[in-house]
Structure formats: structure tokens, C-alpha cells
Write an enzyme that holds these catalytic residues in place. Structure first.
Site, PDB file in Angstrom:
ATOM      1  N   LYS A 142       0.836  -1.217   0.000  1.00 56.88           N
ATOM      2  CA  LYS A 142       0.000   0.000   0.000  1.00 56.88           C
ATOM      3  C   LYS A 142       0.864   1.257   0.000  1.00 56.88           C
ATOM      4  O   LYS A 142       0.622   2.194  -0.761  1.00 56.88           O
ATOM      5  CB  LYS A 142      -0.908  -0.008   1.242  1.00 56.88           C
ATOM      6  CG  LYS A 142      -1.574   1.324   1.491  1.00 56.88           C
ATOM      7  CD  LYS A 142      -2.288   1.384   2.827  1.00 56.88           C
ATOM      8  CE  LYS A 142      -1.444   1.612   4.044  1.00 56.88           C
ATOM      9  NZ  LYS A 142      -1.341   2.962   4.595  1.00 56.88           N
ATOM     10  N   ASN A 143       1.888   1.277   0.853  1.00 59.83           N
ATOM     11  CA  ASN A 143       2.648   2.521   1.015  1.00 59.83           C
ATOM     12  C   ASN A 143       3.625   2.779  -0.133  1.00 59.83           C
ATOM     13  O   ASN A 143       4.226   3.844  -0.197  1.00 59.83           O
ATOM     14  CB  ASN A 143       3.348   2.547   2.383  1.00 59.83           C
ATOM     15  CG  ASN A 143       2.327   2.734   3.504  1.00 59.83           C
ATOM     16  OD1 ASN A 143       1.186   3.112   3.251  1.00 59.83           O
ATOM     17  ND2 ASN A 143       2.740   2.469   4.736  1.00 59.83           N
TER      18      ASN A 143
ATOM     19  N   CYS B  33      -4.264   7.790   9.763  1.00 64.52           N
ATOM     20  CA  CYS B  33      -4.513   7.192  11.072  1.00 64.52           C
ATOM     21  C   CYS B  33      -4.142   8.152  12.186  1.00 64.52           C
ATOM     22  O   CYS B  33      -3.148   8.882  12.087  1.00 64.52           O
ATOM     23  CB  CYS B  33      -3.724   5.887  11.202  1.00 64.52           C
ATOM     24  SG  CYS B  33      -4.462   4.542  10.265  1.00 64.52           S
TER      25      CYS B  33
ATOM     26  N   ARG C 272       1.301  14.434  13.240  1.00 62.47           N
ATOM     27  CA  ARG C 272       1.959  14.025  11.991  1.00 62.47           C
ATOM     28  C   ARG C 272       2.285  15.292  11.203  1.00 62.47           C
ATOM     29  O   ARG C 272       1.560  15.717  10.310  1.00 62.47           O
ATOM     30  CB  ARG C 272       1.061  13.052  11.222  1.00 62.47           C
ATOM     31  CG  ARG C 272       0.789  11.809  12.048  1.00 62.47           C
ATOM     32  CD  ARG C 272      -0.016  10.778  11.326  1.00 62.47           C
ATOM     33  NE  ARG C 272       0.728  10.090  10.301  1.00 62.47           N
ATOM     34  CZ  ARG C 272       0.229   9.083   9.578  1.00 62.47           C
ATOM     35  NH1 ARG C 272      -1.005   8.686   9.763  1.00 62.47           N
ATOM     36  NH2 ARG C 272       0.955   8.489   8.662  1.00 62.47           N
TER      37      ARG C 272
ATOM     38  N   ASP D 119       4.963   0.326  12.000  1.00 58.46           N
ATOM     39  CA  ASP D 119       3.705  -0.271  11.531  1.00 58.46           C
ATOM     40  C   ASP D 119       3.551  -1.727  11.977  1.00 58.46           C
ATOM     41  O   ASP D 119       2.514  -2.341  11.715  1.00 58.46           O
ATOM     42  CB  ASP D 119       3.604  -0.191  10.001  1.00 58.46           C
ATOM     43  CG  ASP D 119       3.371   1.228   9.513  1.00 58.46           C
ATOM     44  OD1 ASP D 119       3.049   2.085  10.350  1.00 58.46           O
ATOM     45  OD2 ASP D 119       3.523   1.474   8.303  1.00 58.46           O
TER      46      ASP D 119
ATOM     47  N   ILE E  28       8.751   6.412  16.754  1.00 53.13           N
ATOM     48  CA  ILE E  28       8.397   7.177  15.542  1.00 53.13           C
ATOM     49  C   ILE E  28       7.174   8.071  15.775  1.00 53.13           C
ATOM     50  O   ILE E  28       7.195   9.259  15.459  1.00 53.13           O
ATOM     51  CB  ILE E  28       8.113   6.236  14.338  1.00 53.13           C
ATOM     52  CG1 ILE E  28       9.248   5.213  14.142  1.00 53.13           C
ATOM     53  CG2 ILE E  28       7.853   7.042  13.056  1.00 53.13           C
ATOM     54  CD1 ILE E  28      10.570   5.778  13.698  1.00 53.13           C
TER      55      ILE E  28
ATOM     56  N   ARG F 104      -8.526  -0.091   5.130  1.00 51.03           N
ATOM     57  CA  ARG F 104      -7.689   0.932   4.464  1.00 51.03           C
ATOM     58  C   ARG F 104      -6.433   0.314   3.875  1.00 51.03           C
ATOM     59  O   ARG F 104      -5.894   0.815   2.898  1.00 51.03           O
ATOM     60  CB  ARG F 104      -7.209   1.970   5.490  1.00 51.03           C
ATOM     61  CG  ARG F 104      -8.271   2.837   6.049  1.00 51.03           C
ATOM     62  CD  ARG F 104      -7.663   3.764   7.056  1.00 51.03           C
ATOM     63  NE  ARG F 104      -6.974   4.815   6.326  1.00 51.03           N
ATOM     64  CZ  ARG F 104      -6.908   6.063   6.709  1.00 51.03           C
ATOM     65  NH1 ARG F 104      -7.466   6.440   7.821  1.00 51.03           N
ATOM     66  NH2 ARG F 104      -6.269   6.945   5.988  1.00 51.03           N
TER      67      ARG F 104
HETATM   68  N1  EPU Z   1       7.635  14.147  10.696  1.00 46.82           N
HETATM   69  C1  EPU Z   1       7.930  15.449  10.967  1.00 46.82           C
HETATM   70  N2  EPU Z   1       7.843  16.362   9.951  1.00 46.82           N
HETATM   71  C2  EPU Z   1       7.463  16.008   8.695  1.00 46.82           C
HETATM   72  C3  EPU Z   1       7.173  14.674   8.421  1.00 46.82           C
HETATM   73  C4  EPU Z   1       7.266  13.740   9.442  1.00 46.82           C
HETATM   74  O1  EPU Z   1       8.275  15.806  12.094  1.00 46.82           O
HETATM   75  O2  EPU Z   1       7.385  16.889   7.836  1.00 46.82           O
HETATM   76  C5  EPU Z   1       7.744  13.144  11.760  1.00 46.82           C
HETATM   77  C6  EPU Z   1       6.384  12.497  12.063  1.00 46.82           C
HETATM   78  O3  EPU Z   1       5.623  13.277  12.955  1.00 46.82           O
HETATM   79  C7  EPU Z   1       6.803  11.164  12.617  1.00 46.82           C
HETATM   80  C8  EPU Z   1       8.096  10.844  11.863  1.00 46.82           C
HETATM   81  O4  EPU Z   1       8.547  12.078  11.312  1.00 46.82           O
HETATM   82  O5  EPU Z   1       7.100  11.302  13.975  1.00 46.82           O
HETATM   83  C9  EPU Z   1       7.970   9.842  10.743  1.00 46.82           C
HETATM   84  O6  EPU Z   1       6.917  10.217   9.880  1.00 46.82           O
HETATM   85  P1  EPU Z   1       6.909   9.848   8.343  1.00 46.82           P
HETATM   86  O7  EPU Z   1       6.814  11.124   7.567  1.00 46.82           O
HETATM   87  O8  EPU Z   1       8.024   8.912   8.047  1.00 46.82           O
HETATM   88  O9  EPU Z   1       5.541   9.079   8.215  1.00 46.82           O
HETATM   89  P2  EPU Z   1       4.444   9.245   7.104  1.00 46.82           P
HETATM   90  O10 EPU Z   1       5.067   9.463   5.787  1.00 46.82           O
HETATM   91  O11 EPU Z   1       3.394  10.161   7.594  1.00 46.82           O
HETATM   92  C10 EPU Z   1       4.445   6.726   6.443  1.00 46.82           C
HETATM   93  C11 EPU Z   1       3.429   5.637   6.335  1.00 46.82           C
HETATM   94  C12 EPU Z   1       3.008   5.203   7.720  1.00 46.82           C
HETATM   95  C13 EPU Z   1       4.233   4.741   8.496  1.00 46.82           C
HETATM   96  C14 EPU Z   1       5.297   5.853   8.512  1.00 46.82           C
HETATM   97  C15 EPU Z   1       6.605   5.420   9.161  1.00 46.82           C
HETATM   98  C16 EPU Z   1       2.296   6.118   4.272  1.00 46.82           C
HETATM   99  C17 EPU Z   1       1.079   6.599   3.572  1.00 46.82           C
HETATM  100  N3  EPU Z   1       2.281   6.136   5.597  1.00 46.82           N
HETATM  101  O12 EPU Z   1       3.801   7.795   7.119  1.00 46.82           O
HETATM  102  O13 EPU Z   1       2.138   4.106   7.531  1.00 46.82           O
HETATM  103  O14 EPU Z   1       3.857   4.444   9.818  1.00 46.82           O
HETATM  104  O15 EPU Z   1       5.594   6.253   7.153  1.00 46.82           O
HETATM  105  O16 EPU Z   1       7.141   4.335   8.510  1.00 46.82           O
HETATM  106  O17 EPU Z   1       3.262   5.702   3.647  1.00 46.82           O
HETATM  107  C18 EPU Z   1       0.322   2.718   7.933  1.00 46.82           C
HETATM  108  O18 EPU Z   1       0.514   2.226   6.809  1.00 46.82           O
HETATM  109  O19 EPU Z   1      -0.441   2.224   8.788  1.00 46.82           O
HETATM  110  C19 EPU Z   1       1.030   3.936   8.299  1.00 46.82           C
HETATM  111  C20 EPU Z   1       0.650   4.701   9.312  1.00 46.82           C
END
Ligand code: EPU
Length: 430
Positions: A22-23, A117, A122, A305, A327, A397
Site C-alpha cells: 500500500k505505502n 490514522c 503528523r 507499523d 516514531i 484501508r
Molecule cells: N515528521 C515530521 N515532519 C514532517 C514529516 C514527518 O516531524 O514533515 C515526523 C512524524 O511526525 C513522525 C516521523 O517524522 O514522527 C515519521 O513520519 P513519516 O513522515 O516517516 O511518516 P508518514 O510518511 O506520515 C508513512 C506511512 C506510515 C508509516 C510511517 C513510518 C504512508 C502513507 N504512511 O507515514 O504508515 O507508519 O511512514 O514508517 O506511507 C500505515 O501504513 O499504517 C502507516 C501509518
């Protein structure tokens, strides 16, 4: 409202086929808008988040065909709207990938602020910082993130946190910027690499994905491509832990074992047997499981995850285990539900201290989010008696046919709507 009714106690046994990630699918779909030529994508998971994104893409003029359940043909030659603000898109995290993709191609885009989620704050500051470094003006107004630029120019960007989303978004915009972009402290997750490979298959010039420095030489145009999405690391890991917690014997097929190393390592540590072959892993749990410690970390560390799935397993393992979530700040919300099933877990800040119990007992519980929802289902499969899990929309989802795949492994699980359905299920499973 749909719920799962689950009667626990059957060890899961057999084979399960893992779908596309998915991701990885979400950014790959968004990136397909960066060419006017046709893109053919295979191994597309049929899950709610990808379908919501496809709907939003159709809304802005992308032509979409689904020749079969797991393939999609996209043509973005007639995009007529750079504002993405459908009802559904607000609910998914990956909506913002359209910002990076459309900004890269059209130098202008407006996208509804992302949902996703509820697992803690985030932030999107690193996305915004990256777009600004490439020369875009970025504003948040009326619930939309708006980005525009005369032109995008390559830049040297240091990510303050290793963010999957920000790395992906900046990589897409930079793929069509002028000159070289270097992203330092980039995320290394398999889906980041998959997106880079997909963009390269469209004519982009991206090197270093999978390491913490990605170099992107911008190109003026991207072309059509045929591409197959990698298998889902987290879906695979979820079935591996489902085997462990139910004391089963499951062969998880169509996986890349390398992506599962941190998960395999923990299963071995707690006393499972894990056999790896080219594209499958077999998990056998024939002995009582032991405690361990685990901390979630960016790839190649143990994935956040998978944190709920390992926690439900450790809560049924001998001794005291410690799980640290590094995280996201609020990813233990499901512990209250697990406690109602008999788990003995104390959460202090970002740490769960788990005293293993002998058994869970069935209860009426709710899925608080996608991964925690899946973890509670696997807890229910190991519990004595009947569990109902509501809010299964969260699980849908990101897991395709979750209950059907579990049923195929011998789980007693049904989707039910009414109290009458639950009674019928009870009669059937005894
Ligand atoms: N963060 C910041 N600033 C930013 C972006 C992120 O401080 O601009 C922080 C976040 O608050 C968090 C950490 O960095 O503490 C990591 O966040 P990341 O950006 O890596 O997560 P994401 O891109 O929002 C994706 C996956 C998540 C998965 C995380 C970590 C997708 C759509 N979502 O989220 O997947 O948990 O990476 O691997 O790819 C799931 O599939 O259930 C899911 C939540």
C-alpha cells in the site's frame, strides 16, 4: 455497521499470498500523473486508501482503467484541475503525494491537508521545507496546502527527521526540477526505493534511494512505463505474527525476505522457527514464546507499523517485555482494548511494559487505526471465546481481504452486521 466476529483458538496453518505494498502504491499512483503518456501498474493492492486516491485522481482528469483487480492503466494527459479537494482525500495521508507530483510537473498544486490514522502528531514541516528549498512558495489556507513556483531548481536539503512522506514528496518534485537535488537523511524504507525505481522507469535520474543520501538530477519530461509494485512488508509481517500468536505454521508467499529481516529477527528471538526461501517465509510457533525488547526505528529497524502486532504477541509470551515506540507519539491507544481481553500492559510515555499472560479472553473491542486494528484481530484469533471488532473500516484501508486470507488459514472469522448475524456465527462455530 460492519464488524468482525471472531472465535479464537485455531492455530493458523497454511499458505497466504501477500499483495502489493500500500505505502508504495500510493506514491506510485501519484507519480503516474507526472507523465502525459500511459502508465501500466501491476500488483496494485485493492484497498480503501489506494481506491480513494484513484477516485481523487479521476476527479482532476486522470483517465483510469482497471483491466483486472490488481492492475491499473492511467493516463494523465488531460489533467484539468490542479486543486485536489474531494471528500475522501481529506481522510488519507497520501493525498499530499499529489502535491509533490503535480508541483513537479505543473509547478502548481493545491491539495487538501492530509488525514490518515490517528497515531499522534503528523507534522508536514519537512515536506514544506523541501518544496521551499526547490523554490516553491508554500501556503496553508482554508484547509489546503498550496504550492507554486515559476520554476523548481535543485537544492541541497537536509531532512531534520527521516520522514518517508517528505522524502517521497521532495523526490517527486525534484525529479522534474532544474539541476541536481541532494536529499540528506532521507528515509530508506523499501517503498521509498520502489518509488525511485518507478520514477527511473519513467525516465527520471535518481540515485541512492535506500541509502540516507538521495541524488536527483531533474529531467524536463517523464515518459510512460510498465511497473509492478513490491510486496507489502507490513501485510507480510502481520501474517508472520498471526502465525506466532496463534501457535501456527504459516507460509507467507510473494514477499521479499530481505524487507522482513527485522521482523524475522524478533520472531526468532522469541522462540519461533522461521525458514526463508526466495520469495516466501515460513513461520512455525510450536513452543511457548519468550519475552524480548524492541524499539521501533526507521528502516532497516523494526517498523512502527508492526509495533501493535509484536505487542499483542509479547503480551502472550513468558516474562516481561518492553516495547518502545520512537516514531509516533500516540501509537499505544489499542492497549486499552487489549487490556479488556486480559493483557497486562502498562504504558509510560512511549514505552509499553508488558507482563505476559497465559491467555486472552474474547471481548467487544474497536479498531482504533489500521495496524492496531489488524493486531487486535490477531489477538482475537488467539483468545478464548468470541470477540467482536468494530470500526473495521480502518483495517480495510490497508489490508485486502484480510478476513478471507485469515479464514483460508483456518481462522474462524466472519464479517457481521447485526446482533442476529453474531448469534448465527456463534451457532456455526460452536
Ligand atoms: N515528521 C515530521 N515532519 C514532517 C514529516 C514527518 O516531524 O514533515 C515526523 C512524524 O511526525 C513522525 C516521523 O517524522 O514522527 C515519521 O513520519 P513519516 O513522515 O516517516 O511518516 P508518514 O510518511 O506520515 C508513512 C506511512 C506510515 C508509516 C510511517 C513510518 C504512508 C502513507 N504512511 O507515514 O504508515 O507508519 O511512514 O514508517 O506511507 C500505515 O501504513 O499504517 C502507516 C501509518
Amino acid at each position: 455497521m460492519e464488524q468482525y466476529a471472531i472465535k479464537g483458538g485455531n492455530p493458523l496453518v497454511g499458505d497466504v499470498e501477500i499483495g502489493g505494498a500500500k505505502n508504495a502504491a500510493l506514491p506510485i499512483l501519484a507519480a503516474s500523473t507526472m507523465t502525459d503518456e500511459t502508465v501500466f501498474i501491476e500488483n496494485m493492492p485493492d484497498v480503501r486508501d489506494t481506491n480513494v486516491l484513484l477516485e481523487a485522481m479521476q476527479h482532476i482528469g486522470v483517465m483510469i482503467k482497471r483491466p483486472d483487480r490488481h492492475s491499473v492503466i492511467l493516463n494523465s494527459g488531460n489533467i484539468n484541475n490542479l486543486v485536489v479537494d474531494t471528500e475522501g482525500i481529506k481522510k488519507i495521508r497520501a493525498s499530499y503525494y499529489l502535491l509533490g507530483a503535480l508541483l513537479g510537473k505543473y509547478k502548481c498544486a493545491e491539495v487538501a491537508l492530509p488525514g490518515g490514522c490517528d497515531i499522534g502528531c503528523r507534522a508536514i514541516d519537512q515536506h514544506i521545507k523541501g518544496f521551499r528549498a526547490l523554490g516553491a512558495e508554500v501556503m496553508i489556507e482554508h484547509g489546503l496546502i498550496k504550492a507554486r513556483a515559476q520554476k523548481l531548481v535543485g537544492s541541497h536539503i537536509y531532512m531534520d527527521v527521516s520522514s518517508v512522506g517528505a522524502t517521497i514528496n521532495v523526490m517527486m518534485a525534484a525529479a522534474m526540477a532544474e539541476g541536481m537535488t541532494i536529499i540528506e537523511n532521507s528515509a530508506k524504507e523499501p517503498h521509498v526505493v520502489d518509488l525511485a525505481n518507478f520514477l527511473n522507469s519513467m525516465g527520471a535520474n535518481i540515485k541512492g534511494a535506500g541509502t540516507d543520501v538521495i541524488r536527483i538530477r531533474g529531467v524536463q519530461k517523464l515518459h510512460g512505463s510498465e511497473y509492478a509494485i513490491i510486496p507489502d512488508q507490513i501485510e507480510a509481517g502481520t501474517f508472520m505474527f498471526a502465525a506466532a500468536v496463534t501457535k501456527g505454521d504459516v507460509t507467507v508467499k510473494n514477499v521479499i525476505p530481505k524487507h522482513l529481516e527485522s521482523i524475522t529477527a524478533k520472531l526468532l528471538e522469541i522462540g519461533c522457527e522461521v525458514e526463508e526461501a526466495d520469495d516466501c517465509v515460513r513461520v512455525v510457533a510450536s513452543k511457548p514464546l519468550n519475552h524480548t525488547q524492541v524499539k521501533t526505528l526507521p528502516y532497516p529497524g523494526f517498523p512502527t507499523d508492526m509495533q501493535p502486532q509484536i505487542t499483542v504477541t509479547l503480551a502472550l509470551s513468558r516474562g516481561t517485555s518492553i516495547v518502545t515506540e520512537s516514531i509516533f507519539e500516540n501509537r499505544f491507544k489499542y492497549v486499552d482494548e487489549l487490556t479488556r481481553m486480559g493483557a497486562n500492559i502498562k504504558v509510560e510515555g512511549n514505552t509499553a511494559i508488558i507482563d505476559g499472560v497465559e491467555k486472552y479472553t474474547g471481548a467487544s473491542i474497536s479498531a482504533p487505526d489500521l495496524r492496531a486494528g489488524a493486531a487486535l484481530v490477531i489477538a482475537a484469533l488467539a483468545a478464548e471465546g468470541l470477540t467482536t471488532v468494530d470500526d473495521i473500516k480502518y483495517i480495510e484501508r490497508g489490508y485486502e481481504d484480510f478476513h478471507l486470507k485469515l479464514k483460508n488459514l483456518g481462522a474462524m472469522i466472519e464479517v457481521v452486521q447485526t446482533e442476529k448475524d453474531i448469534q448465527k456465527f456463534k451457532l456455526r462455530v460452536g
